[in-house]
Design a protein around this motif. Sequence first.
Motif, PDB file in Angstrom:
ATOM      1  N   ALA A 291      -4.545   0.037  -5.694  1.00 20.96           N
ATOM      2  CA  ALA A 291      -3.482   0.933  -5.882  1.00 20.96           C
ATOM      3  C   ALA A 291      -4.125   2.226  -5.415  1.00 20.96           C
ATOM      4  CB  ALA A 291      -2.687   1.031  -6.783  1.00 20.96           C
ATOM      5  N   TRP A 292      -5.431   2.474  -5.927  1.00 20.22           N
ATOM      6  CA  TRP A 292      -5.883   3.571  -5.421  1.00 20.22           C
ATOM      7  C   TRP A 292      -6.467   3.794  -4.063  1.00 20.22           C
ATOM      8  CZ3 TRP A 292      -6.787   7.774  -8.451  1.00 20.22           C
ATOM      9  CH2 TRP A 292      -7.750   8.632  -8.225  1.00 20.22           C
ATOM     10  N   VAL A 293      -6.763   2.613  -3.471  1.00 20.76           N
ATOM     11  CA  VAL A 293      -7.268   2.596  -1.970  1.00 20.76           C
ATOM     12  C   VAL A 293      -6.088   2.550  -1.201  1.00 20.76           C
ATOM     13  CG1 VAL A 293      -8.423   1.362  -0.387  1.00 20.76           C
ATOM     14  CG2 VAL A 293      -9.583   1.865  -2.430  1.00 20.76           C
ATOM     15  N   VAL A 294      -5.155   1.626  -1.419  1.00 28.24           N
ATOM     16  CA  VAL A 294      -4.014   1.603  -0.403  1.00 28.24           C
ATOM     17  C   VAL A 294      -3.168   2.660  -0.235  1.00 28.24           C
ATOM     18  CG1 VAL A 294      -1.876   0.074   0.108  1.00 28.24           C
ATOM     19  CG2 VAL A 294      -4.065  -1.114  -0.650  1.00 28.24           C
ATOM     20  N   ASP A 295      -3.036   3.423  -1.378  1.00 23.50           N
ATOM     21  CA  ASP A 295      -2.160   4.763  -1.565  1.00 23.50           C
ATOM     22  C   ASP A 295      -2.867   5.527  -0.274  1.00 23.50           C
ATOM     23  OD1 ASP A 295      -0.332   6.540  -2.622  1.00 23.50           O
ATOM     24  OD2 ASP A 295      -2.095   7.761  -3.179  1.00 23.50           O
ATOM     25  N   LYS A 296      -4.094   5.608   0.016  1.00 22.99           N
ATOM     26  CA  LYS A 296      -4.634   6.419   1.026  1.00 22.99           C
ATOM     27  C   LYS A 296      -4.321   5.700   2.533  1.00 22.99           C
ATOM     28  CE  LYS A 296      -5.536   9.167  -1.774  1.00 22.99           C
ATOM     29  NZ  LYS A 296      -4.104  10.036  -2.066  1.00 22.99           N
ATOM     30  N   PHE A 297      -4.498   4.544   2.509  1.00 24.02           N
ATOM     31  CA  PHE A 297      -4.016   3.725   3.909  1.00 24.02           C
ATOM     32  C   PHE A 297      -2.655   4.292   3.989  1.00 24.02           C
ATOM     33  CE2 PHE A 297      -8.059   1.577   3.190  1.00 24.02           C
ATOM     34  CZ  PHE A 297      -8.292   1.219   4.441  1.00 24.02           C
ATOM     35  N   TRP A 298      -1.894   4.308   3.216  1.00 19.88           N
ATOM     36  CA  TRP A 298      -0.260   4.553   3.332  1.00 19.88           C
ATOM     37  C   TRP A 298      -0.155   6.243   3.722  1.00 19.88           C
ATOM     38  CZ3 TRP A 298       4.698   2.919   3.386  1.00 19.88           C
ATOM     39  CH2 TRP A 298       5.599   3.730   3.318  1.00 19.88           C
ATOM     40  N   ALA A 299      -0.958   6.912   3.072  1.00 17.29           N
ATOM     41  CA  ALA A 299      -0.864   8.425   3.157  1.00 17.29           C
ATOM     42  C   ALA A 299      -1.706   8.774   4.651  1.00 17.29           C
ATOM     43  CB  ALA A 299      -1.610   9.316   2.207  1.00 17.29           C
ATOM     44  N   TRP A 300      -2.460   8.114   5.056  1.00 12.51           N
ATOM     45  CA  TRP A 300      -3.228   8.638   6.296  1.00 12.51           C
ATOM     46  C   TRP A 300      -3.194   7.640   7.522  1.00 12.51           C
ATOM     47  CZ3 TRP A 300      -8.335   8.963   3.017  1.00 12.51           C
ATOM     48  CH2 TRP A 300      -8.391  10.131   1.802  1.00 12.51           C
ATOM     49  N   SER A 301      -2.117   6.928   7.416  1.00 14.15           N
ATOM     50  CA  SER A 301      -1.867   6.143   8.852  1.00 14.15           C
ATOM     51  C   SER A 301      -0.456   6.524   9.332  1.00 14.15           C
ATOM     52  CB  SER A 301      -1.956   4.681   8.191  1.00 14.15           C
ATOM     53  OG  SER A 301      -1.034   4.201   7.600  1.00 14.15           O
ATOM     54  N   ASP A 302      -0.343   6.175  10.792  1.00 13.18           N
ATOM     55  CA  ASP A 302       1.201   6.500  11.132  1.00 13.18           C
ATOM     56  C   ASP A 302       1.758   5.196  11.165  1.00 13.18           C
ATOM     57  OD1 ASP A 302       2.675   7.873  12.959  1.00 13.18           O
ATOM     58  OD2 ASP A 302       1.565   7.882  14.608  1.00 13.18           O
ATOM     59  N   HIS A 303       2.278   4.805  10.169  1.00 13.50           N
ATOM     60  CA  HIS A 303       3.335   3.611   9.881  1.00 13.50           C
ATOM     61  C   HIS A 303       4.438   3.378  10.196  1.00 13.50           C
ATOM     62  CE1 HIS A 303       3.722   4.998   5.878  1.00 13.50           C
ATOM     63  NE2 HIS A 303       2.450   5.208   5.888  1.00 13.50           N
ATOM     64  N   GLY A 304       4.951   4.612  10.049  1.00 15.86           N
ATOM     65  CA  GLY A 304       6.471   4.793  10.350  1.00 15.86           C
ATOM     66  C   GLY A 304       7.446   4.319   9.058  1.00 15.86           C
ATOM     67  N   GLY A 305       6.778   4.155   7.700  1.00 16.24           N
ATOM     68  CA  GLY A 305       7.502   3.786   6.657  1.00 16.24           C
ATOM     69  C   GLY A 305       7.185   2.345   6.372  1.00 16.24           C
ATOM     70  N   ASN A 306       6.374   1.551   7.240  1.00 11.60           N
ATOM     71  CA  ASN A 306       6.175   0.197   7.208  1.00 11.60           C
ATOM     72  C   ASN A 306       4.687  -0.203   7.234  1.00 11.60           C
ATOM     73  OD1 ASN A 306       5.829  -2.525   6.888  1.00 11.60           O
ATOM     74  ND2 ASN A 306       6.748  -2.898   8.776  1.00 11.60           N
ATOM     75  N   LEU A 307       3.967  -0.004   5.945  1.00 10.10           N
ATOM     76  CA  LEU A 307       2.405  -0.158   6.339  1.00 10.10           C
ATOM     77  C   LEU A 307       2.020  -1.356   7.044  1.00 10.10           C
ATOM     78  CD1 LEU A 307      -0.301   1.237   5.301  1.00 10.10           C
ATOM     79  CD2 LEU A 307       0.078   0.017   3.206  1.00 10.10           C
ATOM     80  N   ASP A 308       2.577  -2.358   6.905  1.00 11.59           N
ATOM     81  CA  ASP A 308       2.287  -3.744   7.657  1.00 11.59           C
ATOM     82  C   ASP A 308       2.298  -3.500   9.246  1.00 11.59           C
ATOM     83  OD1 ASP A 308       2.085  -5.061   5.240  1.00 11.59           O
ATOM     84  OD2 ASP A 308       4.212  -5.920   5.469  1.00 11.59           O
ATOM     85  N   SER A 309       3.065  -2.356   9.637  1.00  9.47           N
ATOM     86  CA  SER A 309       2.845  -2.135  11.264  1.00  9.47           C
ATOM     87  C   SER A 309       1.561  -1.479  11.461  1.00  9.47           C
ATOM     88  CB  SER A 309       3.898  -1.162  11.354  1.00  9.47           C
ATOM     89  OG  SER A 309       3.709   0.034  10.755  1.00  9.47           O
ATOM     90  N   SER A 310       0.833  -0.992  10.547  1.00  8.42           N
ATOM     91  CA  SER A 310      -0.657  -0.320  10.846  1.00  8.42           C
ATOM     92  C   SER A 310      -1.800  -1.329  10.529  1.00  8.42           C
ATOM     93  CB  SER A 310      -0.736   0.956  10.115  1.00  8.42           C
ATOM     94  OG  SER A 310       0.040   1.793  10.749  1.00  8.42           O
ATOM     95  N   PHE A 311      -1.596  -1.862   9.381  1.00  8.55           N
ATOM     96  CA  PHE A 311      -2.557  -2.697   8.688  1.00  8.55           C
ATOM     97  C   PHE A 311      -2.248  -4.278   8.253  1.00  8.55           C
ATOM     98  CE2 PHE A 311      -3.648   1.367   7.860  1.00  8.55           C
ATOM     99  CZ  PHE A 311      -4.911   1.562   8.634  1.00  8.55           C
ATOM    100  N   SER A 312      -2.857  -5.195   8.699  1.00  4.99           N
ATOM    101  CA  SER A 312      -2.380  -6.476   7.973  1.00  4.99           C
ATOM    102  C   SER A 312      -2.778  -6.477   6.565  1.00  4.99           C
ATOM    103  CB  SER A 312      -2.889  -7.754   8.795  1.00  4.99           C
ATOM    104  OG  SER A 312      -4.266  -7.849   8.713  1.00  4.99           O
ATOM    105  N   ARG A 313      -2.070  -7.327   5.764  1.00  5.19           N
ATOM    106  CA  ARG A 313      -2.585  -7.372   4.553  1.00  5.19           C
ATOM    107  C   ARG A 313      -4.084  -8.232   4.425  1.00  5.19           C
ATOM    108  NH1 ARG A 313       2.561  -7.919   0.220  1.00  5.19           N
ATOM    109  NH2 ARG A 313       3.987  -6.377   1.555  1.00  5.19           N
ATOM    110  N   ASP A 314      -4.441  -9.145   5.365  1.00  8.27           N
ATOM    111  CA  ASP A 314      -5.623  -9.542   5.436  1.00  8.27           C
ATOM    112  C   ASP A 314      -6.639  -8.491   5.682  1.00  8.27           C
ATOM    113  OD1 ASP A 314      -5.031 -11.969   4.761  1.00  8.27           O
ATOM    114  OD2 ASP A 314      -5.029 -12.779   6.823  1.00  8.27           O
ATOM    115  N   GLU A 315      -6.362  -7.402   6.407  1.00  8.31           N
ATOM    116  CA  GLU A 315      -7.196  -6.374   6.786  1.00  8.31           C
ATOM    117  C   GLU A 315      -7.448  -5.328   5.529  1.00  8.31           C
ATOM    118  OE1 GLU A 315      -6.821  -5.039  11.319  1.00  8.31           O
ATOM    119  OE2 GLU A 315      -4.953  -4.924  10.313  1.00  8.31           O
ATOM    120  N   LEU A 316      -6.370  -5.029   4.872  1.00  7.32           N
ATOM    121  CA  LEU A 316      -6.417  -4.507   3.591  1.00  7.32           C
ATOM    122  C   LEU A 316      -7.385  -4.955   2.545  1.00  7.32           C
ATOM    123  CD1 LEU A 316      -2.736  -3.180   3.322  1.00  7.32           C
ATOM    124  CD2 LEU A 316      -4.777  -1.592   4.019  1.00  7.32           C
TER     125      LEU A 316
END
Length: 320
Positions: A291-316
């Motif tokens: 939760a602590w780390v993924v919150d920042k991947f959400w905040a700092w990436s250009d995902h357009g509301g869908n984090l999977d569009s920027s990072f696969s779950r395997d990558e995270l």
Amino acid sequence: MKRSVLAAFLALAGCSSAEAPAPPSSKADPKAIYPFKIAIDESVLADLRDRLARTRFPDQVPGSGWTYGADLKYIVDLCGYWRSGFDWRAQERRLNTFDHFTTNIDGLPLHFIHQKSKHANATPLVLVHGWPGSFAEFARVIHPLTDPESFGGKAEDAFHVICPSLPGFGFSGKPREPGWNVARMSETILELMNRLGYSKYGVQGGDWGAGVATWLGQNDPRVIGVHLNFLTVGPQQAGPGVDIELTPEESDRMKRRSQELQDHRAYGAIQGTRPLTLGYALNDSPAGLAAWVVDKFWAWSDHGGNLDSSFSRDELLTNL
């Protein structure tokens, strides 16, 4: 984050579950470079699955999404996949296709990938990650950089890639004393390039890696170019007593960016002042770390509301 206490957070929060390579014996060459292979013990993975199974998730205000932090449904789903669907061994094999090494610098084992191009005259390029990242973030670009012809490029575009784990990250050693600021971390990379024998090199970095890349560009005459994907700029003085006047558009952009980040800065305050307190939770709870780390991947990436569009779950999860 206060840079003087960065090391304390690195040593205590979100550390790798595998121990860094043991230092060589006192009789060995202190500057020797040793091959390294990622091999996480099965007992570590079993403990991870057990901790994930016993997670006590928090409540969430209905319909609030990511407003107050990492979205509950996303984190529950991610941790469920982490426990029963994620194949770490496949990721381990993928990462081990690169050439890994370790060497002791400034009292710590420093892990790094050194992937040479088939072109002997390729330009050396150092790729430096930041927080909450790791060397694994560069896995997609290493082969295109070292072998550009296979990806539509030209031989003269080839690089020898050096991709270190900064002290306190990944498979490098954990600092046990204060003072591991950007300059000290940068000095370890400078020494690494000394040991690899390169007379010139380029460097790219983001987040803390941007600070390291900037320091190297300013302090190592061998650096032929710096590329940053993290820039912090503001109104600067043109000279003593002379202020640069911002345009209305520039002023508006600064205000909007400040507002955008206003609700995402609390992490830096606690990591920079009370890292040990936070470290208990992040080191004990995989879900808490996620939760602590993924919150920042959400905040700092250009995902357009869908984090999977920027990072696969395997990558995270590989990064976690």
